[in-house]
Scaffold this motif. Sequence first.
Motif, PDB file in Angstrom:
ATOM      1  N   TRP A  92       0.936  -1.191   0.120  1.00  0.00           N
ATOM      2  CA  TRP A  92      -0.041   0.078  -0.117  1.00  0.00           C
ATOM      3  C   TRP A  92       0.934   1.265   0.057  1.00  0.00           C
ATOM      4  O   TRP A  92       1.844   1.199   0.697  1.00  0.00           O
ATOM      5  N   ASP A  93       0.492   2.237  -0.950  1.00  0.00           N
ATOM      6  CA  ASP A  93       1.276   3.607  -0.688  1.00  0.00           C
ATOM      7  C   ASP A  93       0.340   4.536  -0.289  1.00  0.00           C
ATOM      8  O   ASP A  93      -0.550   4.798  -0.781  1.00  0.00           O
ATOM      9  N   ASP A  94       0.972   4.910   0.925  1.00  0.00           N
ATOM     10  CA  ASP A  94       0.471   6.140   1.516  1.00  0.00           C
ATOM     11  C   ASP A  94       0.033   7.357   0.984  1.00  0.00           C
ATOM     12  O   ASP A  94      -0.847   8.057   1.020  1.00  0.00           O
ATOM     13  N   ARG A  95       1.166   8.011  -0.010  1.00  0.00           N
ATOM     14  CA  ARG A  95       1.011   9.142  -0.687  1.00  0.00           C
ATOM     15  C   ARG A  95       0.142   8.849  -1.915  1.00  0.00           C
ATOM     16  O   ARG A  95      -0.433   9.709  -2.020  1.00  0.00           O
ATOM     17  N   LEU A  96       0.166   7.892  -2.486  1.00  0.00           N
ATOM     18  CA  LEU A  96      -1.007   7.506  -3.799  1.00  0.00           C
ATOM     19  C   LEU A  96      -2.245   7.083  -3.315  1.00  0.00           C
ATOM     20  O   LEU A  96      -3.231   6.976  -3.966  1.00  0.00           O
ATOM     21  N   SER A  97      -2.300   6.618  -2.167  1.00  0.00           N
ATOM     22  CA  SER A  97      -3.592   6.139  -1.543  1.00  0.00           C
ATOM     23  C   SER A  97      -4.078   5.005  -2.419  1.00  0.00           C
ATOM     24  O   SER A  97      -5.349   4.895  -2.872  1.00  0.00           O
ATOM     25  N   GLY A  98      -3.176   3.745  -2.574  1.00  0.00           N
ATOM     26  CA  GLY A  98      -3.430   2.714  -3.438  1.00  0.00           C
ATOM     27  C   GLY A  98      -2.588   1.731  -3.396  1.00  0.00           C
ATOM     28  O   GLY A  98      -1.364   1.804  -2.718  1.00  0.00           O
ATOM     29  N   VAL A  99      -2.723   0.471  -3.866  1.00  0.00           N
ATOM     30  CA  VAL A  99      -1.841  -0.515  -4.036  1.00  0.00           C
ATOM     31  C   VAL A  99      -0.742  -0.340  -4.951  1.00  0.00           C
ATOM     32  O   VAL A  99      -1.257  -0.056  -6.345  1.00  0.00           O
ATOM     33  N   VAL A 100       0.401  -0.388  -4.690  1.00  0.00           N
ATOM     34  CA  VAL A 100       1.562  -0.467  -6.053  1.00  0.00           C
ATOM     35  C   VAL A 100       2.071  -1.874  -6.044  1.00  0.00           C
ATOM     36  O   VAL A 100       2.486  -2.603  -4.955  1.00  0.00           O
ATOM     37  N   PHE A 101       2.462  -2.140  -7.267  1.00  0.00           N
ATOM     38  CA  PHE A 101       2.843  -3.666  -7.718  1.00  0.00           C
ATOM     39  C   PHE A 101       4.145  -3.288  -8.255  1.00  0.00           C
ATOM     40  O   PHE A 101       4.756  -2.311  -8.705  1.00  0.00           O
ATOM     41  N   GLY A 102       5.110  -4.134  -7.997  1.00  0.00           N
ATOM     42  CA  GLY A 102       6.591  -4.299  -8.806  1.00  0.00           C
ATOM     43  C   GLY A 102       6.191  -4.922 -10.127  1.00  0.00           C
ATOM     44  O   GLY A 102       4.828  -5.414 -10.367  1.00  0.00           O
ATOM     45  N   GLY A 103       7.145  -4.646 -11.063  1.00  0.00           N
ATOM     46  CA  GLY A 103       6.889  -5.089 -12.346  1.00  0.00           C
ATOM     47  C   GLY A 103       6.756  -6.556 -12.704  1.00  0.00           C
ATOM     48  O   GLY A 103       6.265  -7.078 -13.632  1.00  0.00           O
ATOM     49  N   GLY A 104       7.074  -7.363 -11.620  1.00  0.00           N
ATOM     50  CA  GLY A 104       6.942  -8.805 -11.857  1.00  0.00           C
ATOM     51  C   GLY A 104       8.345  -9.497 -12.102  1.00  0.00           C
ATOM     52  O   GLY A 104       9.175  -8.844 -12.894  1.00  0.00           O
TER      53      GLY A 104
END
Lengths: 110, 120
Positions: A92-104
């Motif tokens: 979870w990214d507190d600045r973006l207010s959403g889930v962030v994923f790695g590129g895999g």
Amino acid sequence: QSVLSQPPSASGTPGQWVTISCSGGISNIGSNYVYWYQQLPGKAPKLLLYNSKQRPSGVPDRFSGSKSGTSASLAISGLRSDDEADYYCAAWDDRLSGVVFGGGTKLTVL
Amino acid sequence: QVHLVESGGGVVQPGRSLRLSCAVSGFSFSNYGMHWVRQAPGKGLEWVAVSWSDGGSEYYEVSVKGRFTISRDNSQNTLYLQMNSLRPEDTAVYYCARGELLDSRYPDFWGQGTLVTVSS
């Protein structure tokens, strides 16, 4: 360009130990847990690790996780051919207010 | 047994709209946050939106904010994603995913996905 950085590929031979890294920042990994997902070819993602290092029921203890600062890693011991899959980290990214994923990371078992 | 079944995908022209549905069973839907996550062909996972369990608030990925709306009907155990002003870059498999019970910010169980293709 993904917010979390993972190596695009990793490989190992059966029985080996392999690690996959995940690098982020203060607003995501630095402040929150990391989750890891496994996506077998042609399938939906499956939760592999939660709270940075906890395994859901049914996930073998060959899979382990760790987190330090703004980085995390997934380790797989006793590599098997059916571990061949794409692996994603997420936070979870507190600045973006959403889930962030790695590129895999595409894991190949040689 | 937890089941999430997405539907509503298809081919749509740029600028048009589409509504995805996700029917769930095997758990108490109203107690869980719910997510949409997408995956463009041959690419990685991209989070799209989350709806908290009470449906009182939602969060969106920046590129879909203002175009997509996540909603839920707790009486029908169904999650929705209304997608307006679709762009070719919205082409992806869209997964519905349950939020973890103790921390709804993170998906735990995923459906099999529905493919949305935006093309003229």
